[in-house]
Scaffold this motif. Structure first.
Motif, PDB file in Angstrom:
ATOM      1  N   ASP A  54       0.833  -1.209   0.000  1.00 44.17           N
ATOM      2  CA  ASP A  54       0.000   0.000   0.000  1.00 44.17           C
ATOM      3  C   ASP A  54       0.865   1.255   0.000  1.00 44.17           C
ATOM      4  O   ASP A  54       1.915   1.318   0.653  1.00 44.17           O
ATOM      5  CB  ASP A  54      -0.901   0.039   1.234  1.00 44.17           C
ATOM      6  CG  ASP A  54      -2.032  -0.979   1.162  1.00 44.17           C
ATOM      7  OD1 ASP A  54      -2.176  -1.619   0.110  1.00 44.17           O
ATOM      8  OD2 ASP A  54      -2.746  -1.121   2.168  1.00 44.17           O
ATOM      9  N   ALA A  86      -2.901  -1.710  -2.538  1.00 42.48           N
ATOM     10  CA  ALA A  86      -2.369  -2.744  -3.416  1.00 42.48           C
ATOM     11  C   ALA A  86      -3.405  -3.848  -3.645  1.00 42.48           C
ATOM     12  O   ALA A  86      -3.532  -4.388  -4.751  1.00 42.48           O
ATOM     13  CB  ALA A  86      -1.095  -3.336  -2.819  1.00 42.48           C
ATOM     14  N   GLU A  89      -6.027  -2.613  -6.134  1.00 44.86           N
ATOM     15  CA  GLU A  89      -5.487  -2.602  -7.489  1.00 44.86           C
ATOM     16  C   GLU A  89      -5.416  -4.010  -8.064  1.00 44.86           C
ATOM     17  O   GLU A  89      -5.721  -4.231  -9.238  1.00 44.86           O
ATOM     18  CB  GLU A  89      -4.099  -1.961  -7.497  1.00 44.86           C
ATOM     19  CG  GLU A  89      -4.117  -0.447  -7.427  1.00 44.86           C
ATOM     20  CD  GLU A  89      -2.785   0.159  -7.842  1.00 44.86           C
ATOM     21  OE1 GLU A  89      -1.763  -0.535  -7.716  1.00 44.86           O
ATOM     22  OE2 GLU A  89      -2.798   1.311  -8.318  1.00 44.86           O
ATOM     23  N   ALA A  92      -8.842  -5.095  -9.079  1.00 43.08           N
ATOM     24  CA  ALA A  92      -9.271  -4.429 -10.309  1.00 43.08           C
ATOM     25  C   ALA A  92      -8.602  -5.052 -11.531  1.00 43.08           C
ATOM     26  O   ALA A  92      -9.231  -5.237 -12.581  1.00 43.08           O
ATOM     27  CB  ALA A  92      -8.944  -2.939 -10.232  1.00 43.08           C
ATOM     28  N   GLU A  93      -7.319  -5.384 -11.389  1.00 43.58           N
ATOM     29  CA  GLU A  93      -6.603  -6.012 -12.499  1.00 43.58           C
ATOM     30  C   GLU A  93      -7.163  -7.391 -12.803  1.00 43.58           C
ATOM     31  O   GLU A  93      -7.293  -7.788 -13.966  1.00 43.58           O
ATOM     32  CB  GLU A  93      -5.114  -6.108 -12.170  1.00 43.58           C
ATOM     33  CG  GLU A  93      -4.399  -4.763 -12.193  1.00 43.58           C
ATOM     34  CD  GLU A  93      -2.952  -4.881 -11.754  1.00 43.58           C
ATOM     35  OE1 GLU A  93      -2.511  -6.029 -11.490  1.00 43.58           O
ATOM     36  OE2 GLU A  93      -2.273  -3.847 -11.675  1.00 43.58           O
ATOM     37  N   THR A 119      -3.028   4.532  -2.067  1.00 47.21           N
ATOM     38  CA  THR A 119      -3.295   3.486  -3.063  1.00 47.21           C
ATOM     39  C   THR A 119      -3.265   2.141  -2.362  1.00 47.21           C
ATOM     40  O   THR A 119      -2.275   1.785  -1.722  1.00 47.21           O
ATOM     41  CB  THR A 119      -2.241   3.496  -4.183  1.00 47.21           C
ATOM     42  OG1 THR A 119      -2.188   4.789  -4.776  1.00 47.21           O
ATOM     43  CG2 THR A 119      -2.587   2.464  -5.249  1.00 47.21           C
TER      44      THR A 119
END
Length: 278
Positions: free
Chosen positions: A97, A123, A126, A129-130, A121
């Motif tokens: 993060d 991690a 993300e 989302a990926e 942000t």
């Protein structure tokens, strides 16, 4: 005799005045002590409140119970106790993060107590989302209307219209109003001008068929080599799609052919992973 009584009265009065004076002194001393204690406590509280707050920016390298290790851009690592810290930006702090930690006083060589942690942000978010971006989303509902280019689907969350020009259609009784269907798509459901693009439509009567479990796109071959092919579709806004496969997978194709390529992942990838030809 009167003088004797008078002397006794004067003595009694003197003793009374001494007692009152003593009590007054004691009360004054107690009040002074209490006032001093309150003032000292107030000064201590004010000192704590006025203590300068600072911030430490970096990335979380380790999360160990209530202590996190944060490394700045230069690689310097600081350990923070976040047991009483207010965490913002995500539900929990995780490795990787990007964070900004608020603290008071000086950074400790051991563990510094954090006042708050702002997760700039996450991690984990993300990564999620990926992972979601690796496949196209599927939504279920009842078909309200459909034609050669669009389909309107009523769901529990709302009614949405899809561009269906390139959609793979898996059905036994047809894509028609009243049928329950699963629609796989990419794009924004709320965008009425640039409609979400349906990549596969499976009606309820065909959900158990082998075709329903395969993603496929049909188009005209405009470029082909042994391990990749480019298909052109009839949709002017979603025209060219490049598929990458193994050596020899597309040897039977030539430019101008109509081909259906099975794939995995999402059609939004620059190069889509082909699993074979149908």
């Amino acid at each position: 005799m009167k003088k004797h009584y008078l002397a006794i009265a004067v003595l009694a009065m003197a003793l009374g005045m001494t007692a009152c004076s003593s009590k007054t002194s004691e009360t004054t001393a107690d009040t002074t002590a209490a006032t001093t204690a309150v003032e000292t406590t107030a000064e201590t509280d004010a000192s704590a409140e006025d203590e300068e707050e600072d911030y430490y920016y970096g990335f979380v390298g380790e999360v160990n119970d209530k202590v996190i290790t944060v490394a700045d851009d230069e690689g310097k690592e600081v350990r923070f106790d976040v047991s009483a810290a207010k965490v913002e930006g995500a539900d929990a702090i995780g490795t990787g993060d990007e964070v900004e930690v608020a603290y008071s006083g000086q950074l400790s060589e051991d563990v510094t107590k954090a006042k708050s942690v702002d997760i700039i942000t996450s991690a984990a978010a993300e990564a999620a989302a990926e992972a979601a971006a690796e496949i196209d989303e599927t939504i279920s509902g009842t078909i309200e209307k459909a034609d050669d280019k669009t389909l309107t689907l009523k769901t529990e969350d709302g009614t949405y219209t899809f561009n269906t020009i390139i959609a793979q259609k898996v059905t036994k009784d047809g894509i028609k109003a009243g049928a329950e269907a699963d629609v796989t798509f990419y794009g924004d459901l709320e965008d009425e001008e640039d409609k979400p693009v349906a990549t596969k439509i499976v009606t309820e009567d065909a959900m158990d068929t082998p075709e329903a479990k395969v993603n496929a796109l049909t188009g005209k071959v405009v470029e082909v080599k042994t391990n990749y092919v480019v298909l052109e579709t009839a949709d002017p806004d979603n025209t060219l799609f490049t598929f990458v496969g193994t050596d020899g997978m597309f040897d039977k194709l030539k430019v101008g052919d109509t081909a259906t390529v099975a794939y995995e992942g999402t059609l939004t990838d620059k190069s889509i992973m082909a699993t074979g030809l149908k």
